[in-house]
Every structure is written in C-alpha cells, then in structure tokens.
Design a protein around this motif. Structure first.
Motif, mmCIF file in Angstrom:
data_model
loop_
_atom_site.group_PDB
_atom_site.id
_atom_site.type_symbol
_atom_site.label_atom_id
_atom_site.label_comp_id
_atom_site.label_asym_id
_atom_site.label_seq_id
_atom_site.Cartn_x
_atom_site.Cartn_y
_atom_site.Cartn_z
ATOM 1 N N ASP A 150 0.829 -1.206 0.000
ATOM 2 C CA ASP A 150 0.000 0.000 0.000
ATOM 3 C C ASP A 150 0.863 1.256 0.000
ATOM 4 O O ASP A 150 0.456 2.310 -0.493
ATOM 5 C CB ASP A 150 -1.011 0.009 1.158
ATOM 6 C CG ASP A 150 -0.383 -0.088 2.533
ATOM 7 O OD1 ASP A 150 0.766 -0.535 2.649
ATOM 8 O OD2 ASP A 150 -1.073 0.268 3.514
ATOM 9 N N GLN A 151 2.092 1.129 0.505
ATOM 10 C CA GLN A 151 3.006 2.266 0.536
ATOM 11 C C GLN A 151 3.395 2.698 -0.869
ATOM 12 O O GLN A 151 3.328 3.881 -1.225
ATOM 13 C CB GLN A 151 4.251 1.894 1.354
ATOM 14 C CG GLN A 151 5.242 3.032 1.539
ATOM 15 C CD GLN A 151 6.445 2.593 2.372
ATOM 16 O OE1 GLN A 151 6.537 1.434 2.805
ATOM 17 N NE2 GLN A 151 7.368 3.504 2.607
ATOM 18 N N VAL A 152 3.813 1.741 -1.704
ATOM 19 C CA VAL A 152 4.240 2.088 -3.054
ATOM 20 C C VAL A 152 3.058 2.579 -3.884
ATOM 21 O O VAL A 152 3.194 3.479 -4.719
ATOM 22 C CB VAL A 152 4.949 0.897 -3.742
ATOM 23 C CG1 VAL A 152 3.973 -0.248 -4.006
ATOM 24 C CG2 VAL A 152 5.599 1.341 -5.055
ATOM 25 N N GLY A 153 1.881 1.985 -3.628
ATOM 26 C CA GLY A 153 0.701 2.471 -4.339
ATOM 27 C C GLY A 153 0.395 3.915 -3.996
ATOM 28 O O GLY A 153 0.014 4.712 -4.864
ATOM 29 N N THR A 154 0.572 4.270 -2.736
ATOM 30 C CA THR A 154 0.349 5.650 -2.300
ATOM 31 C C THR A 154 1.366 6.583 -2.922
ATOM 32 O O THR A 154 1.015 7.649 -3.458
ATOM 33 C CB THR A 154 0.421 5.734 -0.767
ATOM 34 O OG1 THR A 154 -0.546 4.851 -0.197
ATOM 35 C CG2 THR A 154 0.174 7.163 -0.281
ATOM 36 N N ASP A 155 2.632 6.193 -2.873
ATOM 37 C CA ASP A 155 3.698 7.031 -3.441
ATOM 38 C C ASP A 155 3.463 7.303 -4.921
ATOM 39 O O ASP A 155 3.608 8.439 -5.403
ATOM 40 C CB ASP A 155 5.055 6.344 -3.286
ATOM 41 C CG ASP A 155 5.491 6.188 -1.842
ATOM 42 O OD1 ASP A 155 4.765 6.672 -0.947
ATOM 43 O OD2 ASP A 155 6.547 5.578 -1.609
ATOM 44 N N THR A 156 3.120 6.251 -5.651
ATOM 45 C CA THR A 156 2.935 6.394 -7.097
ATOM 46 C C THR A 156 1.785 7.335 -7.410
ATOM 47 O O THR A 156 1.854 8.149 -8.336
ATOM 48 C CB THR A 156 2.685 5.020 -7.745
ATOM 49 O OG1 THR A 156 3.763 4.139 -7.404
ATOM 50 C CG2 THR A 156 2.606 5.135 -9.254
ATOM 51 N N ARG A 157 0.718 7.230 -6.628
ATOM 52 C CA ARG A 157 -0.429 8.114 -6.857
ATOM 53 C C ARG A 157 -0.092 9.564 -6.518
ATOM 54 O O ARG A 157 -0.497 10.487 -7.235
ATOM 55 C CB ARG A 157 -1.626 7.626 -6.040
ATOM 56 C CG ARG A 157 -2.269 6.378 -6.624
ATOM 57 C CD ARG A 157 -3.157 5.677 -5.604
ATOM 58 N NE ARG A 157 -3.831 4.504 -6.150
ATOM 59 C CZ ARG A 157 -3.276 3.303 -6.281
ATOM 60 N NH1 ARG A 157 -2.007 3.133 -5.916
ATOM 61 N NH2 ARG A 157 -3.960 2.296 -6.788
ATOM 62 N N LEU A 158 0.636 9.774 -5.425
ATOM 63 C CA LEU A 158 1.050 11.133 -5.086
ATOM 64 C C LEU A 158 1.917 11.728 -6.192
ATOM 65 O O LEU A 158 1.751 12.898 -6.571
ATOM 66 C CB LEU A 158 1.809 11.140 -3.756
ATOM 67 C CG LEU A 158 0.995 10.834 -2.495
ATOM 68 C CD1 LEU A 158 1.928 10.718 -1.286
ATOM 69 C CD2 LEU A 158 -0.056 11.910 -2.248
ATOM 70 N N TYR A 159 2.842 10.924 -6.684
ATOM 71 C CA TYR A 159 3.709 11.364 -7.781
ATOM 72 C C TYR A 159 2.892 11.716 -9.022
ATOM 73 O O TYR A 159 3.041 12.801 -9.605
ATOM 74 C CB TYR A 159 4.720 10.261 -8.115
ATOM 75 C CG TYR A 159 5.403 10.433 -9.449
ATOM 76 C CD1 TYR A 159 6.534 11.235 -9.576
ATOM 77 C CD2 TYR A 159 4.928 9.788 -10.596
ATOM 78 C CE1 TYR A 159 7.159 11.404 -10.806
ATOM 79 C CE2 TYR A 159 5.546 9.943 -11.816
ATOM 80 C CZ TYR A 159 6.659 10.753 -11.929
ATOM 81 O OH TYR A 159 7.262 10.924 -13.145
#
Length: 460
Positions: A113-122
């Motif tokens: 869920d961390q990488v999914g969040t980062d990618t969406r923020l980016y």
C-alpha cells in the motif's frame, strides 16, 4: 561477498549479489522519495492520532522524516543498491536519525500500500504539471491563430488539396485536441486521487487505523473500498499512459504537418536557426529535428502503455512483483510528454515562421474551389448532385486545357450552365471560399474570430 538480508529471520542466507541487483528498484524508484516521505509523515501522524504510537513518537517520526527530505535535497543522502528500494532506504535512514522509534513507522502498513500511495502522489503532481504545459501550448496556438485569422492555407483530405482554410482555423483544431487532453487528464486524476494507504499487504490490518484521516492529510478525495483492489490496482496508471499516448498522437500529427510544411515541396513555413539543425555532409540542409524527435518519441510512450497492459493482463490478486515494472514506464512517459510539449511550444513560439506570400499563392493554384461552383448552382435551384456532376466535367476539361476555374471566361461559364453570372468570379476567389463557410465551427472568418474568443475563456 553476500548482501545483508533485509528480511525477517525467516531467511537464513542473503540474496545472491546478482539477484539482489536484479531485484532492486532503488535506481529508478528514488524518483518517489519525496512522495514516500510525505506519505510516511501522514502515516506517522495517523498512528499517533489513533493511539497506536504516542504523540511524542509521532512527532519524532515526522521530524526525522523531514530531516531525511532535507538531506536528500542537499545531496547528503544518496542511497545505493544495498537499500533495495526507496522505501527501505528512507526507513533505514530515519532509524539512524531517531533511533528505535524509527522502526515503528511501518506499523499497520505494507510496502504494497506504501508504493501504491507514493505512485499516486507522484502521478497526481505530474498530471497538474502536464496540464500546465498543455495550457502554455494552447496559449501559443491561440497567439498565432489570432494573428492569422485571414491568412489562408490549403486544406487537405487524403493529403490532396481539398478546400482553402483560415490558418487560424487549422491551428485551432490542435487547440481543441489539447483542450480534450487537458480535460482527459483531469478525468484521469479522479481515479489517481484515491488512497490505498491502510490496505496493508492485501487484507487490511488488525490495528485501529483511520484511513480517512491519512487520506485527508494527503488530500486524496477518497479511499479504496477494497483492500485487495487497493494494492493491486493499476487502472489509474493505464489510464494515464493512455492519456499520455493521445497527447503524443496530437503532437505527432502537428509534427508531421510542420515537417511537410517546411519541405521544399510545400514551403509553407521557414524553420528558424534556434530550432533546426544542419547536415554533417550537406551544407545547404536545415533539418526539422524538433518535430521529427517528437514524432519519434511518440512510439516510446505507446510502448509504455502496451507494456503496462501486458503486465496487468495475467496478474492474480493481489500484489505481485511484476508491478515493480510500472514505474519506469510511468516516469519516462511523464518526462517525455513534458519535454515534447515544451519543445513544440518553443518551436511554435519562436522556431518557425509562416510564409504568408507562399500560402496566398498556394490557395490559387488548384481546384479547391470546385465545391463552391457546385454550391453556386445549387443556390440557384440546380439539384446539388446534378451541379456536382456538371462541375466534375468542368474540372476534367479544364485540366485537359491547362486552365484553372478562375481562368474560364464568362462565356465559357455560361456555356456550362446559363445560371452563371459575373459574380461567379467572386464566389470562387479563395478569400470568399473561406469567408462563406460561416456555419458554426467552420473556417469562415467570423466563426474563427468567435472560436478564438471562446478558446480564450477556456484557458483562463
């Protein structure tokens, strides 16, 4: 030499060095570092807010993460391949700064869920940047259009001369394409701006987290309703790559036209030295490198879209390591689209000049006014299909005689049909041919002026 294990005591030996390199993503996902820090700060605040950790621990984590951010910005923090990925790199450095409390950051969270969040923020951030590039591109198109409402240019279908157009009308077609691109990205952003944080590895968490709290801190519109979907969804990435590909389609079409217009066969535009290069062997050459590169780079964005579709098509729920392959395509597409929009904006603004005299000549040297002859007869009661056939025969005989329609005498016109009067010469003049097309959305000068006024309101 062996790599130090990153994982739990479940593993007895370290990864083979070559596998460690193969497995690592730090070389490219470092692009996400500031987004990772921002997401982690929100997660730490939520852990404190819900009582999972103490307020003091939450504050220490947030402050320590901000120090990591500043170290990265100042070039003091440069994680290498031993960090495996940006998430472990940040957590490791945080723990070095704040001590054991740093190890609590990952409570109630998975890398999934961390990488999914980062990618969406980016991607949310990049979408807004690309939309701004689109606005700048549209502004230049409008500027040139406003200066060329009454400049005529041949219009084509099947790359054959069809009917003359206002040059402004031609350019406004690309403005409208870019407007759809701008709107499409806004629509994609709705699916990007959903938070997966708190979905855990795939099933949620046993801790009493508040997903809506972190979503609000990170300015997400909503949260994923299903944890499996939250960690494995890449629809938003596919949608973005599709939108990026369509932007590139539009830029590539304009590029192709500029390349044609700059050729000796067309001579509609002159390339300025600031946006063209020469040949290494032919001193007379001036090459349209900018539009050629844009046309070429379009293929790489298409490739990233295809790759993302292929990655996703066979993945069972939930997270799979294949999804590591989403990032490089997204990053490269973002950078490519931004670079191409910037380059084409500069090219239009200061890299080419329309040769108005050549354009004025070009619209007088063909039969692009033939439809207006048929319309002339139809307006005088001749059935259009009959008028169409009459004009077809006139064009055929004129070509055989080496004449254009404007060269026919009034006597010749009246031999063709008695309805022709002296005003036929006005009706078939290029300027009148354009001006007469005053239907909504047409190339008539009044319509084009109105279209420019409307377009200005769209980009405010």
């Amino acid at each position: 030499m062996t790599e130090k294990p990153t994982w739990s005591q479940r593993f007895e030996t370290a990864l083979h060095p070559a596998i460690a390199r193969f497995n690592a993503s730090i070389s490219f996902d470092i692009e996400l570092i500031e987004y990772d820090i921002t997401g982690s700060q929100a997660h730490a605040q939520m852990l404190a807010h819900t009582g999972i950790i103490s307020p003091e621990e939450g504050e220490a984590l947030v402050t320590g993460l901000e120090k990591v951010r500043q170290e990265y910005r100042q070039g003091q923090f440069k994680p290498g391949i031993d960090a495996e990925d940006v998430h472990f790199a940040v957590e490791k450095r945080l723990t070095e700064i704040v001590g054991d409390v740093g190890k609590k950051l990952h409570t109630a969270r998975s890398r999934n869920d961390q990488v999914g969040t980062d990618t969406r923020l980016y991607l949310r951030d990049q979408i807004q940047q690309i939309r701004q590039y689109l606005r700048e591109f549209q502004t230049v198109l409008l500027d040139i259009a406003e200066q060329n409402v009454e400049t005529l240019i041949p219009g084509y279908t099947h790359l054959q001369r069809a009917q003359p157009l206002s040059l402004a009308h031609h350019l406004l077609a690309y403005f409208q394409m870019a407007q759809r691109d701008w709107e499409r990205l806004g629509d994609v952003d709705k699916r990007v701006n959903i938070s997966p944080l708190g979905c855990g590895a795939l099933a949620g968490t046993t801790f009493p987290i508040d997903r809506h709290y972190t979503a609000a801190l990170l300015h997400f519109d909503s949260v994923y309703a299903n944890s499996l979907d939250g960690v494995s969804d890449r629809d938003f990435a596919i949608e973005f790559l599709c939108a990026a590909s369509i932007i590139m389609v539009h830029l590539s079409r304009l590029s192709e036209e500029v390349i044609l217009w700059a050729s000796e066969e067309f001579r509609f535009v002159t390339l300025k030295d600031s946006c063209a290069t020469g040949s290494s062997i032919m001193p007379q050459k001036k090459n349209p490198d900018v539009p050629e590169l844009v046309r070429g780079k379009t293929g790489r964005v298409f490739g990233h879209l295809q790759a993302m579709l292929v990655i996703m098509k066979g993945l069972p729920l939930a997270y799979n390591k294949d999804l590591q392959e989403d990032k490089e395509g997204i990053f490269d597409s973002v950078n490519t689209v931004k670079a191409c929009l910037e380059a084409m904006t500069i090219l239009l603004r200061e890299g080419l000049e329309f040769r108005t005299q050549r354009l004025a000549q070009a619209v007088t040297e063909d039969f692009a006014n033939a439809t207006d002859v048929a319309d002339y007869l139809a307006a005088r009661g001749v059935p259009f299909r009959e008028a169409y056939n009459i004009v077809g025969k006139v064009v055929k005989t004129s070509i055989a005689a080496g004449k254009l329609l404007k060269d026919l005498t009034l006597e010749e016109w009246q031999q063709i049909h008695p309805s022709f009067e002296t005003d036929i010469y006005v009706a078939i003049s290029p300027r009148q041919v354009v001006a007469a097309r005053n239907s909504y959305g047409g190339t008539g000068f009044e319509q084009v002026k109105q279209a420019i006024a409307t377009a200005k309101t769209q980009i405010l």
